[in-house]
Design a protein around this motif. Structure first.
Motif, short mmCIF file in Angstrom:
data_model
loop_
_atom_site.label_atom_id
_atom_site.label_comp_id
_atom_site.label_asym_id
_atom_site.label_seq_id
_atom_site.Cartn_x
_atom_site.Cartn_y
_atom_site.Cartn_z
N ILE A 50 0.98 -1.25 0.03
CA ILE A 50 -0.01 -0.20 -0.01
C ILE A 50 0.99 1.13 0.05
N LYS A 51 0.66 2.08 -1.05
CA LYS A 51 1.66 3.25 -1.18
C LYS A 51 1.57 4.09 0.13
N SER A 52 0.60 4.58 0.58
CA SER A 52 0.62 5.55 1.67
C SER A 52 -0.93 5.40 2.47
N LEU A 53 -1.03 6.21 3.44
CA LEU A 53 -2.26 6.07 4.11
C LEU A 53 -3.55 6.37 3.31
N VAL A 54 -3.11 7.55 2.42
CA VAL A 54 -3.91 7.86 1.52
C VAL A 54 -4.64 6.70 0.48
N GLN A 55 -4.04 5.76 0.35
CA GLN A 55 -4.34 4.65 -0.80
C GLN A 55 -4.86 3.38 0.15
N ALA A 56 -4.98 3.59 1.44
CA ALA A 56 -5.70 2.53 2.28
C ALA A 56 -7.08 2.46 2.00
N GLN A 57 -7.68 1.33 2.01
CA GLN A 57 -9.14 1.30 1.68
C GLN A 57 -9.83 0.42 2.79
N ALA A 58 -11.18 0.60 2.76
CA ALA A 58 -11.89 0.01 3.86
C ALA A 58 -11.63 -1.52 3.92
N GLU A 59 -11.19 -2.25 2.73
CA GLU A 59 -10.91 -3.49 2.96
C GLU A 59 -9.41 -3.92 3.63
N ASP A 60 -8.98 -2.66 3.92
CA ASP A 60 -7.63 -2.82 4.92
C ASP A 60 -7.85 -2.38 6.14
N ILE A 61 -9.03 -2.15 6.57
CA ILE A 61 -9.36 -1.89 8.07
C ILE A 61 -8.66 -3.02 9.12
N ASN A 62 -8.64 -4.16 8.89
CA ASN A 62 -8.04 -5.40 9.80
C ASN A 62 -6.65 -5.40 9.73
N LEU A 63 -6.10 -4.84 8.59
CA LEU A 63 -4.54 -5.04 8.35
C LEU A 63 -4.02 -3.64 9.09
N MET A 64 -4.67 -2.52 9.05
CA MET A 64 -4.40 -1.39 9.65
C MET A 64 -4.42 -1.17 11.07
N GLY A 65 -5.33 -2.21 11.82
CA GLY A 65 -5.57 -2.30 13.21
C GLY A 65 -4.54 -3.41 13.53
N HIS A 66 -3.93 -4.26 12.61
CA HIS A 66 -3.00 -5.31 13.00
C HIS A 66 -1.79 -4.59 13.13
N LEU A 67 -1.55 -3.45 12.28
CA LEU A 67 -0.26 -2.81 12.27
C LEU A 67 0.02 -2.00 13.46
N LEU A 68 -0.96 -1.42 13.93
CA LEU A 68 -1.29 -0.82 15.36
C LEU A 68 -0.76 -1.74 16.65
N LEU A 69 -1.32 -2.94 16.41
CA LEU A 69 -1.34 -3.79 17.56
C LEU A 69 0.22 -4.21 17.45
N THR A 70 0.60 -4.57 16.22
CA THR A 70 2.31 -4.95 16.19
C THR A 70 2.97 -3.93 16.68
N ALA A 71 2.63 -2.70 16.49
CA ALA A 71 3.50 -1.50 17.33
C ALA A 71 3.57 -1.78 18.67
N ARG A 72 2.33 -1.94 19.22
CA ARG A 72 2.13 -2.10 20.60
C ARG A 72 3.24 -3.32 21.26
N ARG A 73 3.01 -4.54 20.55
CA ARG A 73 3.68 -5.55 20.73
C ARG A 73 5.20 -5.48 20.77
N VAL A 74 5.57 -5.04 19.49
CA VAL A 74 7.22 -4.35 19.40
C VAL A 74 7.52 -3.72 20.36
N ALA A 75 6.87 -2.74 20.81
CA ALA A 75 7.20 -1.48 21.96
C ALA A 75 7.36 -2.22 23.10
N LEU A 76 6.53 -3.23 23.39
CA LEU A 76 6.78 -4.08 24.56
C LEU A 76 7.91 -4.94 24.87
#
Length: 116
Positions: A50-76
């Motif tokens: 996905i080129k940038s946040l502008v190109q993220a689509q509704a179908e990417d909602i689970n992937l985008m949430g996964h990226l944030l939870l991955t950030a949490r996991r990696v931070a811990l």
């Protein structure tokens, strides 16, 4: 379909160039930034191009949430118990330099505001 052109991140995902990978699963990969802006600076990218946040689509909602939870996991995992910052630079004015959406996980020091 949101697609990016060939980027350095595609090559890291395919293991064509080395990276200091700290986490990986079926959807994402996280690795240390080669030009860190904080004591801990890790990039988290989706394996889906996905080129940038502008190109993220509704179908990417689970992937985008996964990226944030991955950030949490990696931070811990990195021991960032006192806090951290997650940044998504978007397009030219947002400071995006690689045309593949990615999250910057920054920590290990007090963050200031405004960021830049």
């Amino acid at each position: 379909m949101s697609e990016s052109t060939e980027t350095i991140f595609n090559k890291i995902i395919r293991r064509e160039i080395p990276a200091d990978i700290v986490y990986e699963d079926d959807l994402a990969i996280a690795f240390k930034d080669i030009h860190p802006q904080a004591p801990v600076h890790i990039l988290i990218i989706p394996k889906k191009p996905i080129k940038s946040l502008v190109q993220a689509q509704a179908e990417d909602i689970n992937l985008m949430g996964h990226l944030l939870l991955t950030a949490r996991r990696v931070a811990l995992q990195a021991g960032l118990n006192n806090g951290y910052r997650v940044v998504i630079n978007t397009d030219d004015d947002g400071g995006q330099t690689v045309n593949h959406i990615h999250l910057h996980l920054l920590g290990g020091r007090q963050m200031t505001w405004p960021p830049g």
